[in-house]
Design a protein around this motif. Structure first.
Motif, PDB file in Angstrom:
ATOM      1  N   CYS A   5     -52.094  60.692  75.868  1.00 16.64           N
ATOM      2  CA  CYS A   5     -53.521  60.358  75.141  1.00 16.64           C
ATOM      3  C   CYS A   5     -54.378  59.107  75.979  1.00 16.64           C
ATOM      4  N   ASN A   6     -55.671  59.276  75.709  1.00 21.68           N
ATOM      5  CA  ASN A   6     -56.590  58.200  76.190  1.00 21.68           C
ATOM      6  C   ASN A   6     -56.719  57.118  75.463  1.00 21.68           C
ATOM      7  N   HIS A   7     -56.163  56.829  74.200  1.00 20.95           N
ATOM      8  CA  HIS A   7     -56.358  55.597  73.408  1.00 20.95           C
ATOM      9  C   HIS A   7     -55.192  55.384  72.627  1.00 20.95           C
ATOM     10  N   TYR A   8     -54.383  54.171  72.643  1.00 15.83           N
ATOM     11  CA  TYR A   8     -53.503  54.151  71.739  1.00 15.83           C
ATOM     12  C   TYR A   8     -53.488  52.664  71.531  1.00 15.83           C
ATOM     13  N   ARG A   9     -52.534  52.295  70.398  1.00 15.82           N
ATOM     14  CA  ARG A   9     -52.480  50.777  69.819  1.00 15.82           C
ATOM     15  C   ARG A   9     -50.931  50.450  70.121  1.00 15.82           C
ATOM     16  N   ASN A  10     -50.878  49.197  70.066  1.00 12.80           N
ATOM     17  CA  ASN A  10     -49.705  48.396  70.157  1.00 12.80           C
ATOM     18  C   ASN A  10     -49.918  47.029  69.316  1.00 12.80           C
ATOM     19  N   HIS A  11     -49.527  46.737  68.255  1.00 16.02           N
ATOM     20  CA  HIS A  11     -49.687  45.725  67.209  1.00 16.02           C
ATOM     21  C   HIS A  11     -48.542  44.876  67.916  1.00 16.02           C
ATOM     22  N   PRO A  12     -48.660  43.546  68.282  1.00 15.00           N
ATOM     23  CA  PRO A  12     -47.749  42.799  68.849  1.00 15.00           C
ATOM     24  C   PRO A  12     -46.714  42.418  67.611  1.00 15.00           C
ATOM     25  N   GLU A  13     -46.977  42.208  66.436  1.00 14.78           N
ATOM     26  CA  GLU A  13     -45.954  41.938  65.660  1.00 14.78           C
ATOM     27  C   GLU A  13     -44.889  43.120  65.316  1.00 14.78           C
ATOM     28  N   SER A  14     -45.271  44.372  65.575  1.00 13.32           N
ATOM     29  CA  SER A  14     -44.449  45.644  65.592  1.00 13.32           C
ATOM     30  C   SER A  14     -43.860  45.574  66.977  1.00 13.32           C
ATOM     31  N   ILE A  15     -44.568  45.568  68.154  1.00 12.90           N
ATOM     32  CA  ILE A  15     -44.247  45.956  69.275  1.00 12.90           C
ATOM     33  C   ILE A  15     -42.874  44.994  69.571  1.00 12.90           C
ATOM     34  N   ALA A  16     -42.765  43.735  69.165  1.00  9.66           N
ATOM     35  CA  ALA A  16     -41.827  42.887  69.249  1.00  9.66           C
ATOM     36  C   ALA A  16     -40.332  43.484  68.771  1.00  9.66           C
ATOM     37  N   THR A  17     -40.263  44.352  67.975  1.00 12.51           N
ATOM     38  CA  THR A  17     -39.083  45.021  67.616  1.00 12.51           C
ATOM     39  C   THR A  17     -38.526  46.089  68.212  1.00 12.51           C
ATOM     40  N   TRP A  18     -39.332  46.307  69.198  1.00 15.19           N
ATOM     41  CA  TRP A  18     -39.234  47.636  69.887  1.00 15.19           C
ATOM     42  C   TRP A  18     -37.749  47.775  70.760  1.00 15.19           C
ATOM     43  N   ARG A  19     -37.128  46.687  71.084  1.00 11.40           N
ATOM     44  CA  ARG A  19     -36.060  46.503  71.821  1.00 11.40           C
ATOM     45  C   ARG A  19     -34.869  47.266  70.849  1.00 11.40           C
ATOM     46  N   ASP A  20     -34.805  46.639  69.718  1.00 12.75           N
ATOM     47  CA  ASP A  20     -34.066  47.274  68.871  1.00 12.75           C
ATOM     48  C   ASP A  20     -34.207  48.646  68.334  1.00 12.75           C
ATOM     49  N   TYR A  21     -35.458  48.948  68.385  1.00 15.75           N
ATOM     50  CA  TYR A  21     -35.639  50.440  68.262  1.00 15.75           C
ATOM     51  C   TYR A  21     -35.186  51.505  69.196  1.00 15.75           C
ATOM     52  N   ILE A  22     -35.308  50.989  70.473  1.00 17.93           N
ATOM     53  CA  ILE A  22     -34.862  52.005  71.529  1.00 17.93           C
ATOM     54  C   ILE A  22     -33.274  51.730  71.865  1.00 17.93           C
ATOM     55  N   GLY A  23     -32.805  50.671  71.148  1.00 20.60           N
ATOM     56  CA  GLY A  23     -31.340  50.736  71.176  1.00 20.60           C
ATOM     57  C   GLY A  23     -30.816  50.046  72.385  1.00 20.60           C
ATOM     58  N   TRP A  24     -31.635  49.096  73.068  1.00 20.85           N
ATOM     59  CA  TRP A  24     -31.035  48.457  74.229  1.00 20.85           C
ATOM     60  C   TRP A  24     -30.484  47.111  73.857  1.00 20.85           C
ATOM     61  N   SER A  25     -29.233  47.072  74.307  1.00 21.93           N
ATOM     62  CA  SER A  25     -28.453  45.728  73.839  1.00 21.93           C
ATOM     63  C   SER A  25     -28.687  44.578  74.708  1.00 21.93           C
ATOM     64  N   GLN A  26     -29.061  45.046  76.020  1.00 26.23           N
ATOM     65  CA  GLN A  26     -29.347  43.776  77.250  1.00 26.23           C
ATOM     66  C   GLN A  26     -30.513  43.014  76.617  1.00 26.23           C
ATOM     67  N   PRO A  27     -30.448  41.887  76.975  1.00 27.29           N
ATOM     68  CA  PRO A  27     -31.659  41.138  76.511  1.00 27.29           C
ATOM     69  C   PRO A  27     -32.797  41.131  77.559  1.00 27.29           C
ATOM     70  N   PHE A  28     -34.012  41.370  77.301  1.00 27.70           N
ATOM     71  CA  PHE A  28     -34.997  41.172  78.459  1.00 27.70           C
ATOM     72  C   PHE A  28     -36.111  40.125  77.925  1.00 27.70           C
ATOM     73  N   ASP A  29     -36.769  39.831  78.958  1.00 26.73           N
ATOM     74  CA  ASP A  29     -37.856  38.675  79.154  1.00 26.73           C
ATOM     75  C   ASP A  29     -38.953  39.108  78.261  1.00 26.73           C
ATOM     76  N   ASP A  30     -39.222  38.180  77.040  1.00 28.14           N
ATOM     77  CA  ASP A  30     -40.096  38.661  76.490  1.00 28.14           C
ATOM     78  C   ASP A  30     -41.670  38.219  76.833  1.00 28.14           C
ATOM     79  N   GLY A  31     -41.723  38.021  78.092  1.00 27.15           N
ATOM     80  CA  GLY A  31     -42.947  37.837  78.797  1.00 27.15           C
ATOM     81  C   GLY A  31     -44.096  38.958  78.732  1.00 27.15           C
ATOM     82  N   PRO A  32     -43.481  40.191  78.992  1.00 25.27           N
ATOM     83  CA  PRO A  32     -44.352  41.240  78.856  1.00 25.27           C
ATOM     84  C   PRO A  32     -45.223  41.367  77.609  1.00 25.27           C
TER      85      PRO A  32
END
Length: 144
Positions: A5-32
């Motif tokens: 698409c040409n336009h999409y949204r990422n609300h920070p309060e929701s996107i912060a839960t994404w690690r659990d959503y995609i099932g990654w158990s390894q921690p990653f830097d929250d910097g991005p």
């Protein structure tokens, strides 16, 4: 980076839960996540999740769209939709699993037919965040 698409949204309060959503158990830097903009447009940064060559799972910002240098097209043209799967331009990314990624989103927009700049917004009702498939490649200005 490239998706659908040409336009999409990422609300920070929701996107912060994404690690659990995609099932990654390894921690990653929250910097991005601190670089997340709510509205993502072509040529602006958005987040992707991908695997590195050594198997690490990372989330990083990349510019949205693939830049083109095509005779007859305006310089700086950015493409965000693959329209010809047999084109050598796209095959170089589509056939390499290492160039695949996931693009998190909280909602995506599609234009209203004959509606000028009006958009229809869509989201996954049962989830605060979802993802669509994307492809990426390195570029001179960082990743695209």
């Amino acid at each position: 980076m490239f998706g659908m698409c040409n336009h999409y949204r990422n609300h920070p309060e929701s996107i912060a839960t994404w690690r659990d959503y995609i099932g990654w158990s390894q921690p990653f830097d929250d910097g991005p996540f601190s670089q997340v903009r709510i509205d993502v447009w072509p040529k602006r940064p958005g987040l992707i999740a991908r695997m590195t060559e050594d198997g690490r799972q990372i989330i990083e910002p990349m510019a949205w769209g693939v830049g083109l240098t095509v005779p007859g097209k305006r310089p700086g043209t950015t493409v965000t939709n693959v329209r010809n799967l047999t084109s050598p331009f796209w095959r170089s990314m589509l056939t390499r699993p290492a160039q695949r990624c996931l693009v998190p989103f909280t909602s995506v927009a599609e234009p209203v037919i004959d509606g000028g700049r009006a958009e229809h917004w869509f989201r996954v009702l049962d989830r605060p965040v979802a993802a669509f498939a994307g492809i990426w490649r390195p570029s001179e200005a960082g990743a695209v």
